[in-house]
Design a protein around this motif. Structure first.
Motif, mmCIF file in Angstrom:
data_model
loop_
_atom_site.group_PDB
_atom_site.id
_atom_site.type_symbol
_atom_site.label_atom_id
_atom_site.label_comp_id
_atom_site.label_asym_id
_atom_site.label_seq_id
_atom_site.Cartn_x
_atom_site.Cartn_y
_atom_site.Cartn_z
ATOM 1 N N LYS A 82 0.817 -1.209 0.000
ATOM 2 C CA LYS A 82 0.000 0.000 0.000
ATOM 3 C C LYS A 82 0.855 1.266 0.000
ATOM 4 N N LEU B 107 -11.842 7.264 -2.475
ATOM 5 C CA LEU B 107 -10.387 7.087 -2.499
ATOM 6 C C LEU B 107 -9.670 8.354 -2.055
ATOM 7 N N LYS C 108 -10.023 5.775 1.627
ATOM 8 C CA LYS C 108 -10.369 4.359 1.711
ATOM 9 C C LYS C 108 -9.412 3.515 0.877
ATOM 10 N N PHE C 109 -9.257 2.233 1.272
ATOM 11 C CA PHE C 109 -8.550 1.284 0.433
ATOM 12 C C PHE C 109 -9.400 1.021 -0.807
ATOM 13 N N ASN C 110 -8.797 0.387 -1.816
ATOM 14 C CA ASN C 110 -9.524 0.132 -3.062
ATOM 15 C C ASN C 110 -10.856 -0.566 -2.833
ATOM 16 N N GLN D 114 -0.957 0.785 -9.218
ATOM 17 C CA GLN D 114 -1.695 0.080 -8.177
ATOM 18 C C GLN D 114 -3.025 -0.460 -8.677
ATOM 19 N N TRP E 230 -6.481 -5.816 -2.586
ATOM 20 C CA TRP E 230 -7.618 -4.999 -2.146
ATOM 21 C C TRP E 230 -7.223 -3.735 -1.414
ATOM 22 N N GLU E 231 -5.948 -3.488 -1.210
ATOM 23 C CA GLU E 231 -5.558 -2.266 -0.501
ATOM 24 C C GLU E 231 -4.980 -1.243 -1.466
ATOM 25 N N GLU F 16 -12.630 -0.894 -0.080
ATOM 26 C CA GLU F 16 -13.555 -0.109 0.739
ATOM 27 C C GLU F 16 -14.177 1.024 -0.065
#
Length: 493
Positions: free
Chosen positions: A291, A452, A457-459, A391, A492-493, A461
């Motif tokens: 991340k 974002l 938020k993470f991807n 990313q 996912w992050e 989320e």
């Protein structure tokens, strides 16, 4: 493509190994069947690096893999008999040893002579369990891998602590039919606000709402009910689908709530998809997925394709909103949204956003300008120079859809795109499981980027919150048709 005979070989062996309690070995053969399906898709796409010699080597690899699985099945079956034929067992042991020796030679040759292809197509031996020993798996996640056979369905649950296998009495044919029904009903209901989930005694409820509730609840019962206890403490559920389940948005499966409405899975858990649990793929995405703060963004929107009916005004608006939220973003619109500009931009940005026409099918393509020569294909993607900074790739393709592959759907279309981008450095890909109109896609993507940027938020989320915001609306955009098809594949992050 992967013939029914080959499918049956792996199904039979996996089922037998699981009956004998050999779950780790069964998982390895499942991954072999997945990698074969992906190789078929890449070979069919005509990727230029696959010359005749390489194709021949891959064909030999697949033949030996199938032969090894077939002999192993016969051997394990014979040993399991009350009175095994010892001479037959001895011959099978020798044949299996020779086949495995030949298989190892071919695998070694592929890894030495074609390391990029070797990694790209998940040929590298080993599974999730190898990574478990390396303590690389996030402690707040559960990996859920499905394997469907003609007689039943197996669910593998993998965490940093354990490997559990569940058996569910639902067949491949039954699940294929349920998934088809789900997709058809979702599209039929796209103009009905979701506040109509409760039974109000109307014809509209009986004709439209109830069929969706029924199929969504049935699929939840088959696929998620059996593992509720095991996933209750996880923040992230990483789904590795099989067959027709690749075409199913798990986030829109639901249980009936106490007031007669629906409680969707997305309201309970964060959800991502993975291509496989092979060691090579997970090494790739976990390595890519460290991340970092979001910095640079490049966005392509409303490519000029020369036809008025192909104009996408909302995709242009979508890209301009991204520019507003990320002032340093580079944007390419209309005539500038070309394949050449995409190739020149690759590797320089952390987020790559494509708002265009496209189709995720057996030979996936994204339509950039100019018409005719601007299609971005698997060949183009895998030919890119590996990127260190990328990313996320967002495929905001209003016409994108996974096209089902006859009576034996494999899901290789989405997997091939996600794997192609991950092979050249992208940690994750967001794509759609069916066609969504320009305006709805634009609205969801605006919410996603706002999450974002503003909320950090993470991807996963950011996408989940955008989808939940649409679900809570009171108009037609609350329907799963508009928010459910968007899935995140990879880190996912």
């Amino acid at each position: 493509m992967f013939s029914e005979v080959n499918v049956r070989v792996y199904e039979n062996l996996v089922s037998l190994l699981l009956r004998l309690g050999k779950k780790e070995e069964a998982l390895e053969y499942i991954e072999r069947s997945r990698s074969k399906t992906l190789r078929d898709t890449f070979l069919k796409s005509g990727i230029t690096s696959f010359d005749e010699k390489t194709r021949g080597l891959l064909t030999l690899y697949d033949e030996l893999s199938r032969k090894e699985a077939s002999i192993n099945y016969e051997l394990v079956s014979e040993k399991g008999k009350p009175t095994p034929n010892l001479e037959k067992v001895d011959n099978l042991v020798k044949t299996l040893a020779k086949t495995r020796k030949d298989f190892t030679k071919v695998t070694s040759k592929l890894s030495t002579e074609h390391p990029d292809i070797y990694k790209l197509l998940s040929i590298q031996p080993g599974t999730f369990l190898d990574l478990e020993k390396k303590n690389k798996l996030p402690s707040n996640s559960v990996f859920v891998e499905y394997f469907i056979t003609d007689k039943q369905t197996y669910i593998f649950l993998m965490s940093d602590k354990d490997l559990i296998v569940k058996r569910v009495s639902v067949t491949k044919e039954e699940l294929n039919n349920e998934v088809s029904s789900f997709r058809e009903i979702v599209q039929k209901n796209k103009s009905i606000p979701s506040n109509a989930w409760r039974d109000n005694g109307s014809d509209k409820y009986d004709d439209n709402i109830k069929p969706f509730k029924d199929v969504s609840i049935r699929l939840y019962r088959y696929l998620l009910d059996p593992i509720e206890d095991e996933i209750k403490d996880a923040d992230i559920v990483a789904i590795i689908p099989f067959g027709s389940l690749h075409y199913l948005p798990f986030n829109a499966l639901a249980k009936e709530s106490s007031d007669g409405g629906l409680e969707f899975f997305i309201e309970k858990k964060g959800l991502v998809y993975l291509v496989s649990t092979s060691a090579s793929y997970l090494d790739l995405v976990l390595r890519n997925g460290k991340k970092r703060e979001i910095g640079s963004v490049v966005a392509f929107g409303n490519p000029d394709l020369g036809e008025p009916e192909l104009v996408l005004p909302y995709s242009e608006e979508e890209v301009l909103v991204i520019k507003e939220m990320f002032p340093n973003a580079t944007v390419f619109l209309k005539r500038d949204a070309t394949k050449d500009n995409f190739k020149r931009s690759w590797g320089k940005y952390e987020i790559v956003h494509l708002a265009a026409h496209g189709l995720i099918q057996e030979d996936p393509s994204i339509l950039l300008a100019p018409i005719g020569s601007g299609s971005l294909t698997l060949t183009d993607i895998t030919g890119l120079q590996p990127a260190r900074n990328t990313q996320l790739v967002v495929l905001s393709l209003c016409d994108a859809a996974i096209e089902r592959n006859g009576s034996n759907p494999t899901g290789a279309e989405l997997n091939s795109v996600a794997l192609a981008f991950s092979s050249v450095g992208a940690s994750s890909v967001i794509a759609s499981l069916w066609r969504v109109d320009d305006r709805a896609t634009s609205q969801l993507m605006k919410k996603f980027y706002r999450n974002l940027k503003i909320e950090g938020k993470f991807n996963y989320e950011a996408l989940r919150k955008a989808q939940l915001d649409m679900l809570k609306r009171s108009d037609k955009y609350s329907q799963p048709f508009y928010w459910a098809p968007f899935v995140l594949v990879g880190v996912w992050e």
